[in-house]
Design a protein around this motif. Structure first.
Motif, mmCIF file in Angstrom:
data_model
loop_
_atom_site.group_PDB
_atom_site.id
_atom_site.type_symbol
_atom_site.label_atom_id
_atom_site.label_comp_id
_atom_site.label_asym_id
_atom_site.label_seq_id
_atom_site.Cartn_x
_atom_site.Cartn_y
_atom_site.Cartn_z
ATOM 1 N N ASN A 51 -18.791 -14.701 37.064
ATOM 2 C CA ASN A 51 -19.659 -13.528 37.048
ATOM 3 C C ASN A 51 -20.527 -13.524 38.309
ATOM 4 O OD1 ASN A 51 -21.334 -11.414 36.469
ATOM 5 N ND2 ASN A 51 -21.948 -12.143 34.455
ATOM 6 N N PRO A 52 -20.388 -12.517 39.167
ATOM 7 C CA PRO A 52 -21.189 -12.496 40.397
ATOM 8 C C PRO A 52 -22.660 -12.212 40.134
ATOM 9 C CG PRO A 52 -19.950 -10.455 40.169
ATOM 10 C CD PRO A 52 -19.485 -11.373 39.066
ATOM 11 N N ASN A 53 -22.971 -11.680 38.934
ATOM 12 C CA ASN A 53 -24.357 -11.410 38.571
ATOM 13 C C ASN A 53 -24.841 -12.485 37.620
ATOM 14 O OD1 ASN A 53 -24.424 -8.715 39.864
ATOM 15 N ND2 ASN A 53 -22.918 -8.228 38.290
ATOM 16 N N ALA A 54 -26.153 -12.577 37.474
ATOM 17 C CA ALA A 54 -26.701 -13.516 36.498
ATOM 18 C C ALA A 54 -26.361 -13.064 35.084
ATOM 19 C CB ALA A 54 -28.215 -13.609 36.672
ATOM 20 N N HIS A 55 -26.118 -11.749 34.912
ATOM 21 C CA HIS A 55 -25.840 -11.205 33.597
ATOM 22 C C HIS A 55 -24.707 -10.198 33.721
ATOM 23 C CE1 HIS A 55 -29.679 -13.041 32.906
ATOM 24 N NE2 HIS A 55 -30.257 -12.220 33.755
ATOM 25 N N TRP A 56 -24.114 -9.858 32.580
ATOM 26 C CA TRP A 56 -22.995 -8.937 32.550
ATOM 27 C C TRP A 56 -23.525 -7.517 32.561
ATOM 28 C CZ3 TRP A 56 -18.821 -9.130 28.110
ATOM 29 C CH2 TRP A 56 -17.752 -8.296 28.438
ATOM 30 N N LEU A 57 -23.385 -6.856 33.699
ATOM 31 C CA LEU A 57 -23.857 -5.487 33.891
ATOM 32 C C LEU A 57 -22.631 -4.595 34.077
ATOM 33 C CD1 LEU A 57 -26.695 -6.350 36.455
ATOM 34 C CD2 LEU A 57 -26.940 -6.054 33.978
ATOM 35 N N PRO A 58 -22.020 -4.138 32.987
ATOM 36 C CA PRO A 58 -20.696 -3.502 33.080
ATOM 37 C C PRO A 58 -20.650 -2.202 33.855
ATOM 38 C CG PRO A 58 -21.587 -3.319 30.858
ATOM 39 C CD PRO A 58 -22.473 -4.264 31.596
ATOM 40 N N LYS A 59 -21.754 -1.475 33.940
ATOM 41 C CA LYS A 59 -21.729 -0.231 34.696
ATOM 42 C C LYS A 59 -21.510 -0.466 36.190
ATOM 43 C CE LYS A 59 -24.326 2.925 31.696
ATOM 44 N NZ LYS A 59 -23.324 4.015 31.702
ATOM 45 N N THR A 108 -23.788 -11.835 24.671
ATOM 46 C CA THR A 108 -23.111 -12.362 23.501
ATOM 47 C C THR A 108 -23.717 -13.710 23.134
ATOM 48 O OG1 THR A 108 -21.445 -13.655 24.692
ATOM 49 C CG2 THR A 108 -20.993 -11.294 24.377
ATOM 50 N N ALA A 109 -23.318 -14.234 21.983
ATOM 51 C CA ALA A 109 -23.766 -15.569 21.596
ATOM 52 C C ALA A 109 -23.294 -16.605 22.606
ATOM 53 C CB ALA A 109 -23.249 -15.909 20.198
ATOM 54 N N GLN A 110 -22.192 -16.329 23.273
ATOM 55 C CA GLN A 110 -21.709 -17.235 24.317
ATOM 56 C C GLN A 110 -22.686 -17.279 25.489
ATOM 57 O OE1 GLN A 110 -17.632 -16.504 25.437
ATOM 58 N NE2 GLN A 110 -17.656 -18.006 27.097
ATOM 59 N N ASP A 111 -23.401 -16.188 25.730
ATOM 60 C CA ASP A 111 -24.389 -16.134 26.811
ATOM 61 C C ASP A 111 -25.712 -16.768 26.392
ATOM 62 O OD1 ASP A 111 -22.813 -14.488 28.703
ATOM 63 O OD2 ASP A 111 -23.014 -12.973 27.139
ATOM 64 N N THR A 112 -26.167 -16.474 25.186
ATOM 65 C CA THR A 112 -27.507 -16.894 24.763
ATOM 66 C C THR A 112 -27.531 -18.274 24.123
ATOM 67 O OG1 THR A 112 -27.308 -15.901 22.554
ATOM 68 C CG2 THR A 112 -28.100 -14.480 24.340
ATOM 69 N N GLY A 113 -26.348 -18.761 23.678
ATOM 70 C CA GLY A 113 -26.307 -20.063 23.023
ATOM 71 C C GLY A 113 -26.900 -20.042 21.632
ATOM 72 N N SER A 164 -34.121 -13.850 24.607
ATOM 73 C CA SER A 164 -33.379 -13.840 25.860
ATOM 74 C C SER A 164 -33.101 -12.410 26.310
ATOM 75 C CB SER A 164 -32.056 -14.599 25.691
ATOM 76 O OG SER A 164 -31.292 -14.557 26.880
ATOM 77 N N ALA A 165 -32.705 -11.552 25.363
ATOM 78 C CA ALA A 165 -32.425 -10.152 25.701
ATOM 79 C C ALA A 165 -33.669 -9.456 26.227
ATOM 80 C CB ALA A 165 -31.886 -9.431 24.472
ATOM 81 N N LEU A 166 -34.795 -9.663 25.574
ATOM 82 C CA LEU A 166 -36.039 -9.012 26.007
ATOM 83 C C LEU A 166 -36.453 -9.480 27.403
ATOM 84 C CD1 LEU A 166 -38.055 -9.200 22.669
ATOM 85 C CD2 LEU A 166 -37.001 -7.163 23.675
ATOM 86 N N GLU A 167 -36.263 -10.744 27.662
ATOM 87 C CA GLU A 167 -36.611 -11.281 28.990
ATOM 88 C C GLU A 167 -35.741 -10.663 30.075
ATOM 89 O OE1 GLU A 167 -36.664 -15.594 31.351
ATOM 90 O OE2 GLU A 167 -36.442 -15.541 29.167
ATOM 91 N N ILE A 168 -34.439 -10.550 29.804
ATOM 92 C CA ILE A 168 -33.518 -9.995 30.797
ATOM 93 C C ILE A 168 -33.771 -8.497 30.987
ATOM 94 C CG2 ILE A 168 -31.087 -9.533 31.289
ATOM 95 C CD1 ILE A 168 -30.493 -12.166 29.705
#
Length: 281
Positions: A163-171, A185-190, A201-205
């Motif tokens: 992933n070139p970004n720190a997070h998955w930004l599909p747009k 996903t749970a795979q991202d947040t653990g 984690s979502a709120l922080e991002i």
């Protein structure tokens, strides 16, 4: 809050399975070969089967939040099979192992609610749309393509590796028709919901990527247990999509409402947002 404040929010965090995708139908359908093997489970109602499954799933999520969801589904199927095994339905270990792996891969076949895609297209005009889901990258690729109404181009809806970004930004993906600005996903947040680490984690991002604080974030979900209640405890406003006939995620329904607004479908919520917009225009 007044009746005209849905449009005061800037970000929606969606649960996916149960809210956008009909996971109960998907799970129940995929469980049929197993349930039919045993005299006791062959008599189960749909609700009994789903509650038996979700009890196993929740226990596994608590015990091992690092397990990928497709593997967790397979494990849950195996645990359920072990509990049902009796002399009336003998089966080899390999037979159950193969069936469990097939069940773990069944997410790609879980259907999307008929109102979902059109509602997402309406809502993306007014909000940044975010997914926070108890799923893994590979499994969500199939659902993501369906939610984007573009299942013919599956690779476009997979998380970039690496992933070139720190997070998955599909747009930001060329050719993407995704309605989502961020996918976690749970795979991202653990962590598996209702563990608050996922939401935190979502709120922080969201604050980092979009400059939006939690006071302008809506959590929109069917599951009270996984989403509405834990987000309420964090001070995040919830909209309950009360999918009629649902059995899962309602363990705490009798404890009193923790949601701000309730709709029976996502389509109804989209209509309410459009109505507010027309009133304000």
């Amino acid at each position: 809050m007044s009746e005209t404040e849905l449009t005061n929010f800037k970000v929606i965090i969606f649960d996916c399975y149960g809210t956008l995708a009909d996971w109960e139908t998907g799970i129940y359908t995929a469980l049929q070969p197993l349930l039919a093997r045993f005299p006791s489970s062959a008599k189960w109602t749909r609700k009994e089967a789903l509650l038996a499954f979700t009890a196993v799933e929740k226990d596994l999520q608590r015990k091992d939040p690092s397990m990928l969801y497709r593997d967790l589904l397979a494990k849950a199927h195996g645990v359920l099979a072990d509990g049902l095994r009796d002399i009336d339905a003998p089966a080899s270990l390999k037979e159950f192992t193969d069936a469990s792996q097939q069940f773990g891969a069944s997410i790609k076949d879980w259907p999307i609610f008929p109102d979902t895609i059109d509602a997402l297209r309406v809502l993306e005009k007014h909000y940044k749309l975010v997914i926070l889901s108890n799923v893994d990258h590979v499994s969500f690729t199939h659902t993501h393509a369906k939610l984007s109404n573009d299942a013919a181009h599956l690779p476009v809806y997979a998380v970039p590796m690496p992933n070139p970004n720190a997070h998955w930004l599909p747009k930001a993906t060329p050719g993407s028709r995704s309605p989502f600005s961020l996918i976690l996903t749970a795979q991202d947040t653990g962590a598996y919901k209702p563990d608050p680490r996922g939401m935190l984690s979502a709120l922080e991002i969201i604050q980092k990527e979009f400059g939006v604080g939690k006071e302008q974030v809506l959590v929109v979900a069917q599951s009270l247990y996984h989403d509405i209640e834990p987000s309420s405890e964090l001070g995040v406003t919830g909209v309950w999509i009360d999918r009629q006939g649902a059995s899962m995620g309602l363990e705490t329904l009798g404890d009193g409402p923790k949601w701000w607004k309730r709709f029976e479908t996502l389509g109804q919520m989209a209509e309410a947002v459009e109505a507010e917009t027309e009133t304000e225009a």
